[in-house]
Structures are given as structure tokens and as C-alpha cells.
Design a protein around this motif. Structure first.
Motif, PDB file in Angstrom:
ATOM      1  N   ILE A 232       0.848  -1.195   0.000  1.00  0.00           N
ATOM      2  CA  ILE A 232       0.000   0.000   0.000  1.00  0.00           C
ATOM      3  C   ILE A 232       0.881   1.241   0.000  1.00  0.00           C
ATOM      4  O   ILE A 232       1.717   1.423   0.887  1.00  0.00           O
ATOM      5  N   ARG A 233       0.688   2.083  -0.993  1.00  0.00           N
ATOM      6  CA  ARG A 233       1.500   3.290  -1.121  1.00  0.00           C
ATOM      7  C   ARG A 233       0.612   4.528  -1.188  1.00  0.00           C
ATOM      8  O   ARG A 233      -0.432   4.519  -1.845  1.00  0.00           O
ATOM      9  N   ALA A 234       1.075   5.586  -0.525  1.00  0.00           N
ATOM     10  CA  ALA A 234       0.442   6.899  -0.658  1.00  0.00           C
ATOM     11  C   ALA A 234       1.415   7.784  -1.410  1.00  0.00           C
ATOM     12  O   ALA A 234       2.531   8.028  -0.942  1.00  0.00           O
ATOM     13  N   ILE A 235       1.013   8.233  -2.599  1.00  0.00           N
ATOM     14  CA  ILE A 235       1.900   9.038  -3.430  1.00  0.00           C
ATOM     15  C   ILE A 235       1.342  10.446  -3.561  1.00  0.00           C
ATOM     16  O   ILE A 235       0.158  10.682  -3.324  1.00  0.00           O
ATOM     17  N   PRO A 236       2.183  11.420  -3.936  1.00  0.00           N
ATOM     18  CA  PRO A 236       1.680  12.793  -4.103  1.00  0.00           C
ATOM     19  C   PRO A 236       0.572  12.839  -5.151  1.00  0.00           C
ATOM     20  O   PRO A 236       0.649  12.166  -6.184  1.00  0.00           O
ATOM     21  N   ARG A 237      -0.423  13.640  -4.876  1.00  0.00           N
ATOM     22  CA  ARG A 237      -1.545  13.755  -5.799  1.00  0.00           C
ATOM     23  C   ARG A 237      -1.076  14.148  -7.210  1.00  0.00           C
ATOM     24  O   ARG A 237      -1.622  13.670  -8.203  1.00  0.00           O
ATOM     25  N   TYR A 238      -0.048  15.005  -7.274  1.00  0.00           N
ATOM     26  CA  TYR A 238       0.420  15.439  -8.590  1.00  0.00           C
ATOM     27  C   TYR A 238       1.078  14.306  -9.379  1.00  0.00           C
ATOM     28  O   TYR A 238       1.260  14.415 -10.588  1.00  0.00           O
ATOM     29  N   SER A 239       1.455  13.213  -8.695  1.00  0.00           N
ATOM     30  CA  SER A 239       2.044  12.060  -9.388  1.00  0.00           C
ATOM     31  C   SER A 239       1.009  11.004  -9.738  1.00  0.00           C
ATOM     32  O   SER A 239       1.328  10.034 -10.433  1.00  0.00           O
ATOM     33  N   PHE A 240      -0.194  11.181  -9.244  1.00  0.00           N
ATOM     34  CA  PHE A 240      -1.255  10.199  -9.458  1.00  0.00           C
ATOM     35  C   PHE A 240      -1.836  10.396 -10.857  1.00  0.00           C
ATOM     36  O   PHE A 240      -2.466  11.410 -11.137  1.00  0.00           O
ATOM     37  N   SER A 241      -1.614   9.423 -11.733  1.00  0.00           N
ATOM     38  CA  SER A 241      -2.112   9.540 -13.103  1.00  0.00           C
ATOM     39  C   SER A 241      -2.381   8.157 -13.667  1.00  0.00           C
ATOM     40  O   SER A 241      -1.850   7.145 -13.185  1.00  0.00           O
ATOM     41  N   ALA A 242      -3.196   8.123 -14.709  1.00  0.00           N
ATOM     42  CA  ALA A 242      -3.473   6.855 -15.377  1.00  0.00           C
ATOM     43  C   ALA A 242      -2.190   6.256 -15.939  1.00  0.00           C
ATOM     44  O   ALA A 242      -1.966   5.041 -15.875  1.00  0.00           O
ATOM     45  N   ALA A 243      -1.325   7.109 -16.504  1.00  0.00           N
ATOM     46  CA  ALA A 243      -0.077   6.619 -17.085  1.00  0.00           C
ATOM     47  C   ALA A 243       0.800   5.948 -16.029  1.00  0.00           C
ATOM     48  O   ALA A 243       1.395   4.886 -16.279  1.00  0.00           O
ATOM     49  N   THR A 244       0.881   6.553 -14.854  1.00  0.00           N
ATOM     50  CA  THR A 244       1.671   5.957 -13.776  1.00  0.00           C
ATOM     51  C   THR A 244       1.122   4.598 -13.375  1.00  0.00           C
ATOM     52  O   THR A 244       1.862   3.620 -13.205  1.00  0.00           O
ATOM     53  N   LEU A 245      -0.197   4.512 -13.253  1.00  0.00           N
ATOM     54  CA  LEU A 245      -0.820   3.256 -12.827  1.00  0.00           C
ATOM     55  C   LEU A 245      -0.688   2.168 -13.894  1.00  0.00           C
ATOM     56  O   LEU A 245      -0.465   1.002 -13.576  1.00  0.00           O
ATOM     57  N   VAL A 246      -0.812   2.537 -15.151  1.00  0.00           N
ATOM     58  CA  VAL A 246      -0.650   1.566 -16.237  1.00  0.00           C
ATOM     59  C   VAL A 246       0.773   1.012 -16.230  1.00  0.00           C
ATOM     60  O   VAL A 246       0.993  -0.203 -16.403  1.00  0.00           O
ATOM     61  N   ALA A 247       1.749   1.897 -16.013  1.00  0.00           N
ATOM     62  CA  ALA A 247       3.146   1.444 -15.968  1.00  0.00           C
ATOM     63  C   ALA A 247       3.379   0.497 -14.804  1.00  0.00           C
ATOM     64  O   ALA A 247       4.042  -0.547 -14.953  1.00  0.00           O
ATOM     65  N   LEU A 248       2.830   0.816 -13.650  1.00  0.00           N
ATOM     66  CA  LEU A 248       2.987  -0.058 -12.487  1.00  0.00           C
ATOM     67  C   LEU A 248       2.245  -1.372 -12.683  1.00  0.00           C
ATOM     68  O   LEU A 248       2.735  -2.445 -12.301  1.00  0.00           O
ATOM     69  N   ASP A 249       1.074  -1.298 -13.303  1.00  0.00           N
ATOM     70  CA  ASP A 249       0.259  -2.491 -13.524  1.00  0.00           C
ATOM     71  C   ASP A 249       0.947  -3.471 -14.483  1.00  0.00           C
ATOM     72  O   ASP A 249       0.695  -4.677 -14.425  1.00  0.00           O
TER      73      ASP A 249
END
Length: 355
Positions: A232-249
Motif C-alpha cells: 500500500i502506497r500513498a503518493i503525491p496527488r500530482y504524481s497520481f495519473s493513469a499513465a503511472t498506474l498503467v506502468a505499475l500495472d
């Protein structure tokens, strides 16, 4: 209120006293490490966080206002030089750590700056804050209410934060094999992260600066900067994006959670865009919803009120909705008659029941 006397969250203008409601970036624009215009009043928690936000700031300028304890100010009218006596009291606004309202009473009338706030009917902290405000008012009616109108629209109706927190925990629980990424600000929603940590008996990852904030707030043992220790990670709101999540996924099954009063959108300010398959929006808001704003105005029945957020398609002038809850402004409430206090004709009561 005459300009040049009191400035609340306004740092680029001349004033005799400055007041900080809280340390979110939109309330500190113009404030910097070398700012030195005058004395700055804030809450104890904001004062404790201040050096980490503004390294090198002259801390002798800070004046700490204890919650619920009136402080006398000596000001001078800029128009005629007349001495003005004013009392200021900080009231917990329950928005984020250190956030407060400011109640001014005295020769300038009775003025309340709500700052950003959320007073949920079932929240113990909000119940205590409401009780403190009514005690300090002592029957005085509010002449002018500067109101947080962020969600001043009947379309905004969301659950209390404890309910929203359980919704987030349920999402995490239903995805035991996923990495969970939660978008948060640099300050705020600590209560949500603590509840998640306790629910799963695990630490929550945060970035180094956020970990320092957690420690300053006395939240030790529940957060880490070691990614291997938690899913479980809490990241800065400005880093929260669909692109970031797709890359992690692509590396490991990943799901994003955005706790906010507004639905998350892949396109800024386009809240009608289709949600992304990897993102859950949960209505966890640190601002009062429309119903709670109405309750607040109804409690105080000010003579006048003004929104602190400029009008737009989402943020409407609160006078449009709540003028019928305001009391007429009589001649005796004018600052020209400081000796005559307008007493409230409404006797608000705090119920001992907090259900």
C-alpha cells in the motif's frame, strides 16, 4: 473590515497582523522562507510544521494561538489613527492537521473566517469545535461570515470521512493480490492512512518528505519509505495519473484510489470523463458538503456572508443559497458603533448526543 488591518491567508499586501488558517499550498501563495512583512498568527500544529515547509523562516515572527483561547490585539485605524481593540480566537476547522477558523470580536464587529473546514454531524472533533465556537461567541451574533464554499452546490453530497475510509478499506480488502496506490496531498488525510494501516496491520509507504511530516505529527511506526515492506502506497496527488498506474500495472497488478470530494478525471476539470479501469474514486473530502455548509450557516445566522472561493461553474456564491438563513443587519452592528453588540436572536444548542 477596513483593509490593511488584518490579512487572512493573504501574504502580498500590507497589514498590521497576518493569520494563517493552514499550510495547504493554495493558502500560502506569497509566503516564503524570506517573508518578513509582520507578525504571523497560526495554530500550534502549523507552527510545528512551519520550519519544514519554509526552511530559514524567521520563527520569531510566529505567534501561536492556542485553540479556543481568545488573544487581544491592538490595532490602529488607517483612516483616522484611532486605537482598535480586537480579540481573536482560533477554532479547529477539522480540515487538515493545524487548520483553524479565526473569530474576530471587538471594535471591528464580529467576523468569522471559516478557512477550509469540514464539520460532520457525527464527528467528535467537529462537535468539540462547534461547542468551543459557541462558547467564545457568548451570544454575540456574527456580522460577517467568510465561508468555505468549495462545495457550495446541492450536487455535492458525500458521506462522512469515517464512512469513506471504510469504503477505501473495502477496496483494498477486495484486491488482496494488488499493489494499492493512493493519491494524497502533502498534508491532510492522515486519518485515512492511519485507518488503513490499522485495518491491515501493515505500514503504508510514503515519500521521504511525507514521512517527516508524519513524524512531526507524532504518527510513528505506521509509515515507511521502504517499498518492500508493504503493498500500500500513498503518493503525491500530482504524481497520481493513469499513465503511472498503467506502468505499475505492467509490472504487478496495481489499483489506484483517489480520495476526493470531486471525481478523479484523466483530463483536469473534466469531471464527466469516463473513469479509468485502474482507478477508484472515493468521496473522502476534507471540505464540507452542501448539507454541512447549510447546517453551519443555519447555526450562526450571520448578517452577511461571503464565499472564500471565487464563483465558477462548480463554486457558487453562498448568498444565492443561504441568504434566507441570514439575520438582517441592523444599524447597531456597524463598526461605527463598536460599543453596541448585536446579540443573536437564535439560541443555538449543542445536543449532548453526537449520533
Amino acid at each position: 473590515m477596513e483593509r490593511g488591518l488584518i490579512a487572512v491567508d493573504r501574504w502580498n499586501e500590507e497589514s498590521q497582523a497576518y493569520f494563517l488558517t493552514h499550510l495547504h499550498a493554495d493558502h500560502t501563495r506569497g509566503l516564503s522562507s524570506d517573508w518578513s512583512r509582520g507578525v504571523l498568527f497560526c495554530s500550534p500544529i502549523s507552527a510545528a510544521l512551519f520550519p519544514s515547509r519554509f526552511p530559514g523562516f524567521d520563527l520569531s515572527l510566529l505567534q501561536v494561538l492556542e485553540i479556543g483561547r481568545p488573544r487581544s490585539l491592538k490595532l490602529a485605524s488607517r483612516s483616522d489613527g484611532q486605537d482598535l481593540s480586537v480579540r481573536v480566537t482560533a477554532i479547529d476547522s477539522c480540515h487538515c492537521p493545524g487548520s483553524v477558523m479565526f473569530l474576530f470580536q471587538g471594535d471591528l464587529g464580529c467576523v468569522l473566517y471559516s478557512g477550509d473546514f469540514r464539520w460532520e454531524p457525527t464527528n467528535e472533533q467537529a462537535w468539540r469545535a462547534k461547542k468551543t465556537l459557541l462558547r467564545v461567541l457568548g451570544g454575540d451574533a456574527v456580522d460577517l461570515l467568510h465561508l468555505d464554499n468549495t462545495f457550495c452546490n446541492p450536487a455535492f453530497d458525500f458521506p462522512p470521512r469515517d464512512v469513506a475510509a471504510r469504503q477505501v478499506i473495502d477496496i483494498v480488502n477486495r484486491h488482496p493480490d494488488h499493489e494499492i496506490v493512493i493519491g494524497v496531498d502533502t498534508l491532510g488525510k492522515e486519518d485515512l492512512l492511519v485507518q488503513i494501516s490499522q485495518a491491515f496491520n501493515t505500514k503504508v509507504w510514503v515519500w521521504p518528505e511525507r514521512l517527516e511530516t508524519m513524524h512531526l505529527l507524532g504518527l510513528n511506526g505506521m509509515f515507511t519509505t521502504q517499498t518492500a515492506q508493504t503493498r500500500i502506497r500513498a503518493i503525491p496527488r500530482y504524481s497520481f495519473s493513469a499513465a503511472t498506474l498503467v506502468a505499475l500495472d505492467s509490472l504487478h497488478p496495481t489499483l489506484g484510489v483517489m480520495p476526493s470530494g470531486l471525481p478523479w478525471s484523466p483530463r483536469p476539470h473534466d469531471y464527466y470523463a469516463a473513469p479509468h479501469r485502474l482507478i477508484h474514486t472515493v468521496h473522502f473530502s476534507a471540505h464540507s458538503c452542501f448539507r454541512e455548509i447549510a447546517d453551519f450557516v443555519r447555526l450562526l445566522r450571520p448578517a452577511k456572508l461571503a464565499g472564500t472561493v471565487p464563483s465558477s461553474s462548480c463554486y457558487l456564491n453562498p448568498w444565492h443559497f443561504f441568504s434566507h438563513l441570514c439575520q438582517p443587519h441592523s444599524e447597531s452592528t456597524s463598526p461605527k458603533h463598536p460599543s453596541k453588540k448585536r446579540k443573536s436572536t437564535v439560541r443555538p444548542r449543542i445536543s449532548e448526543s453526537r449520533d
